[in-house]
Motif scaffolding. Structure first.
Motif, short mmCIF file in Angstrom:
data_model
loop_
_atom_site.label_atom_id
_atom_site.label_comp_id
_atom_site.label_asym_id
_atom_site.label_seq_id
_atom_site.Cartn_x
_atom_site.Cartn_y
_atom_site.Cartn_z
N GLY A 161 0.67 -1.14 -0.08
CA GLY A 161 -0.03 0.23 -0.07
C GLY A 161 1.03 1.23 -0.26
N LEU A 162 1.88 1.02 0.84
CA LEU A 162 2.98 2.43 0.71
C LEU A 162 3.34 2.80 -0.68
CD1 LEU A 162 5.62 2.98 3.45
CD2 LEU A 162 6.20 3.30 1.07
N LEU A 163 3.94 1.68 -1.37
CA LEU A 163 4.52 1.94 -2.64
C LEU A 163 3.48 2.29 -3.69
CD1 LEU A 163 6.99 -1.02 -2.69
CD2 LEU A 163 7.58 1.45 -2.35
N ASP A 164 2.13 1.83 -3.55
CA ASP A 164 1.18 2.11 -4.37
C ASP A 164 0.70 3.61 -4.42
OD1 ASP A 164 0.89 -0.51 -5.45
OD2 ASP A 164 -0.81 -1.07 -4.25
N THR A 165 0.78 4.03 -3.21
CA THR A 165 0.55 5.29 -2.90
C THR A 165 1.46 6.36 -3.14
OG1 THR A 165 -1.09 4.46 -1.01
CG2 THR A 165 -0.69 6.93 -0.80
N TRP A 166 2.72 6.07 -2.86
CA TRP A 166 3.82 7.01 -3.41
C TRP A 166 3.87 7.05 -4.82
CZ3 TRP A 166 9.43 6.10 -1.10
CH2 TRP A 166 10.02 7.25 -1.25
N GLU A 167 3.55 5.89 -5.52
CA GLU A 167 3.78 5.89 -7.06
C GLU A 167 2.56 7.05 -7.61
OE1 GLU A 167 5.90 1.51 -7.95
OE2 GLU A 167 3.68 1.94 -7.73
N GLU A 168 1.44 6.97 -7.04
CA GLU A 168 0.21 7.76 -7.45
C GLU A 168 0.70 9.21 -7.15
OE1 GLU A 168 -3.11 8.77 -9.25
OE2 GLU A 168 -1.93 7.04 -9.30
N SER A 169 1.24 9.66 -5.93
CA SER A 169 1.73 10.52 -5.46
C SER A 169 2.64 11.24 -6.49
CB SER A 169 2.23 10.86 -4.31
OG SER A 169 2.60 12.03 -3.68
N GLU A 170 3.68 10.61 -6.98
CA GLU A 170 4.67 11.09 -7.76
C GLU A 170 4.17 11.36 -9.28
OE1 GLU A 170 7.95 11.95 -7.17
OE2 GLU A 170 7.09 11.69 -5.05
N LYS A 171 3.19 10.51 -9.67
CA LYS A 171 2.60 10.58 -10.89
C LYS A 171 1.76 11.85 -11.23
CE LYS A 171 -0.72 8.38 -13.86
NZ LYS A 171 -1.67 7.15 -14.01
N LEU A 172 1.00 12.22 -10.15
CA LEU A 172 0.21 13.50 -10.05
C LEU A 172 1.14 14.62 -9.75
CD1 LEU A 172 -2.68 12.18 -7.90
CD2 LEU A 172 -2.68 12.52 -10.24
N GLY A 173 2.17 14.45 -9.14
CA GLY A 173 3.09 15.57 -8.78
C GLY A 173 3.70 16.17 -10.07
N ARG A 174 3.96 15.40 -10.77
CA ARG A 174 4.69 15.75 -12.23
C ARG A 174 4.06 16.86 -13.03
NH1 ARG A 174 6.63 10.30 -12.16
NH2 ARG A 174 4.62 9.48 -13.36
N ASN A 175 2.69 17.03 -12.84
CA ASN A 175 2.02 17.86 -13.31
C ASN A 175 1.62 19.02 -12.30
OD1 ASN A 175 1.49 16.20 -15.81
ND2 ASN A 175 -0.15 15.03 -14.68
N VAL A 176 2.17 19.02 -11.10
CA VAL A 176 1.79 20.07 -10.08
C VAL A 176 3.04 21.11 -9.76
CG1 VAL A 176 0.71 20.28 -7.94
CG2 VAL A 176 -0.23 19.00 -9.37
N TRP A 177 4.08 20.09 -9.51
CA TRP A 177 5.27 20.81 -8.83
C TRP A 177 5.95 21.49 -9.95
CZ3 TRP A 177 5.99 15.32 -6.94
CH2 TRP A 177 5.00 15.02 -5.72
N THR A 178 6.65 22.61 -9.65
CA THR A 178 7.47 23.27 -10.34
C THR A 178 8.79 22.64 -10.35
OG1 THR A 178 8.24 24.89 -8.56
CG2 THR A 178 6.40 25.47 -9.86
N ALA A 179 9.76 23.01 -10.91
CA ALA A 179 11.11 22.20 -11.24
C ALA A 179 11.82 22.44 -9.47
CB ALA A 179 11.88 22.75 -12.18
N GLU A 180 11.59 23.77 -8.79
CA GLU A 180 12.17 23.97 -7.70
C GLU A 180 11.41 23.20 -6.47
OE1 GLU A 180 14.58 25.50 -4.68
OE2 GLU A 180 15.03 24.93 -6.93
N GLN A 181 10.02 23.27 -6.73
CA GLN A 181 9.44 22.27 -5.70
C GLN A 181 9.83 20.80 -5.83
OE1 GLN A 181 5.38 23.67 -6.93
NE2 GLN A 181 5.25 24.96 -5.31
N ALA A 182 9.91 20.32 -6.94
CA ALA A 182 10.37 18.84 -7.02
C ALA A 182 11.63 18.80 -6.63
CB ALA A 182 10.14 18.53 -8.61
N ARG A 183 12.53 19.60 -6.85
CA ARG A 183 13.95 19.63 -6.10
C ARG A 183 13.98 19.57 -4.51
NH1 ARG A 183 18.49 22.30 -4.34
NH2 ARG A 183 17.40 24.32 -4.10
N THR A 184 13.37 20.53 -3.97
CA THR A 184 13.38 20.64 -2.50
C THR A 184 12.39 19.76 -1.74
OG1 THR A 184 11.44 22.19 -2.42
CG2 THR A 184 13.63 23.10 -2.58
N ARG A 185 11.27 18.89 -2.71
CA ARG A 185 10.81 17.87 -2.08
C ARG A 185 11.60 16.55 -2.14
NH1 ARG A 185 5.04 17.73 -1.57
NH2 ARG A 185 5.27 15.58 -1.93
N HIS A 186 12.40 16.58 -3.08
CA HIS A 186 13.18 15.00 -3.27
C HIS A 186 14.48 15.09 -3.07
CE1 HIS A 186 9.68 14.82 -6.09
NE2 HIS A 186 9.27 13.68 -5.61
N ALA A 187 15.28 16.01 -3.16
CA ALA A 187 16.79 16.12 -3.34
C ALA A 187 17.05 15.82 -1.76
CB ALA A 187 17.33 17.38 -3.77
#
Length: 290
Positions: free
Chosen positions: A74-100
């Protein structure tokens, strides 16, 4: 019996049930139409946090190690969905500060915890590959990359530590001579909690430089946010590099039963009530450097 000295069996039963209910409720809300599409990726990542907090709550309660792995799907399913949706929402800088890892201490620790849980719980290869893909940051850290490489031989290894003030001692334990590794692992463990305070990247506001869960066991722990102060990083290194962890087993933050059930201390309800006992307050003061 409990592995966590704080709380009672009733306390841990209550909040394990609460986390189960919270996950179910969040999933139900997410399935409803409408809502803020821009917030949904973060909403789902909060659900990811509920999954790994449930694992740690159940560990604190004293549940069998073999029962914990069921939550990874369940954890992996949910994280994958979060990342999929986030690609259409987060700016490049938001993606960097979230993930780096280099800037986001919370995310670095979450990835270290999930790596340690995955290694010690022996999740299936299919789940492991999904987890590695979600974590990313290939070649970003001299320690966590090496831990991942213990199961992922093609992992690129970083040359520097993202947060040396916290993790240099753990890297020293990895690099020590075999006969020196057990003591070095204990030295890291003794300094781990205190070293996390204000350890985050200076580009983050002061309120975000300390892990989000840092005060959960100190301020109103009976309120339910607390899921244990478990140094999964130490047990991950012990697992990955075959380090003798016997010197760590009596430490209140070391989750030794993740390697093998029956090694860590257990606490009957008569030993500690919901509030810390005098001995518990003693180790908590030492933990906080007070």
């Amino acid at each position: 019996m409990r592995r966590e000295v704080l709380g009672s069996s009733e306390f841990w039963n209550e909040w394990v049930d609460f986390e189960y209910d919270s996950i179910a409720h969040r999933k139900k809300i997410d399935a409803m139409p409408g809502g803020d599409a821009n917030y949904r990726p973060q909403y789902l990542f909060e659900l990811v946090k509920s999954y790994f907090q449930l694992i740690l709550r159940r560990y604190s309660r004293g549940d069998s190690k073999s029962d914990l792995v069921q939550h990874f799907g369940g954890l992996l399913d949910t994280w994958e969905e979060s990342e999929k949706l986030g690609r259409n929402v987060w700016t490049a800088e938001q993606a960097r500060t979230r993930h780096a890892w280099t800037v986001n201490l919370d995310h670095y620790i979450v990835c270290f915890w999930l790596t340690g849980l995955a290694l010690t719980l022996n999740i299936p290869d299919e789940q492991w590959q999904r987890l590695v893909a979600l974590m990313g940051n290939d070649g970003e850290d001299a320690l966590l990359d090496r831990v991942i490489a213990s199961r992922q031989s093609d992992r690129k290894i970083g040359t520097t530590l993202c947060f040396p003030n916290v993790y240099q001692r753990l890297l020293d334990a990895v690099d020590a001579l075999p006969e020196q590794q057990p003591k070095a692992l204990r030295v890291f463990l003794d300094h781990w909690f205190v070293s996390l305070k204000n350890a985050g990247h200076p580009s983050f506001p002061p309120s975000h430089r300390t892990p989000y869960w840092y005060t959960f066991g100190q301020i109103n722990p009976e309120g339910g946010a607390y899921f244990g102060y478990w140094c999964v990083e130490a047990v991950a290194v012990a697992k990955a590099f075959g380090i003798d962890d016997s010197l760590c087993l009596d430490h209140p933050n070391y989750p030794g039963d993740l390697l093998m059930d029956g090694r860590s201390p257990r606490y009957p309800d008569a030993v500690a009530a919901a509030q810390p006992s005098a001995p518990a307050r003693g180790w908590l003061r030492r933990l906080l450097g007070k």
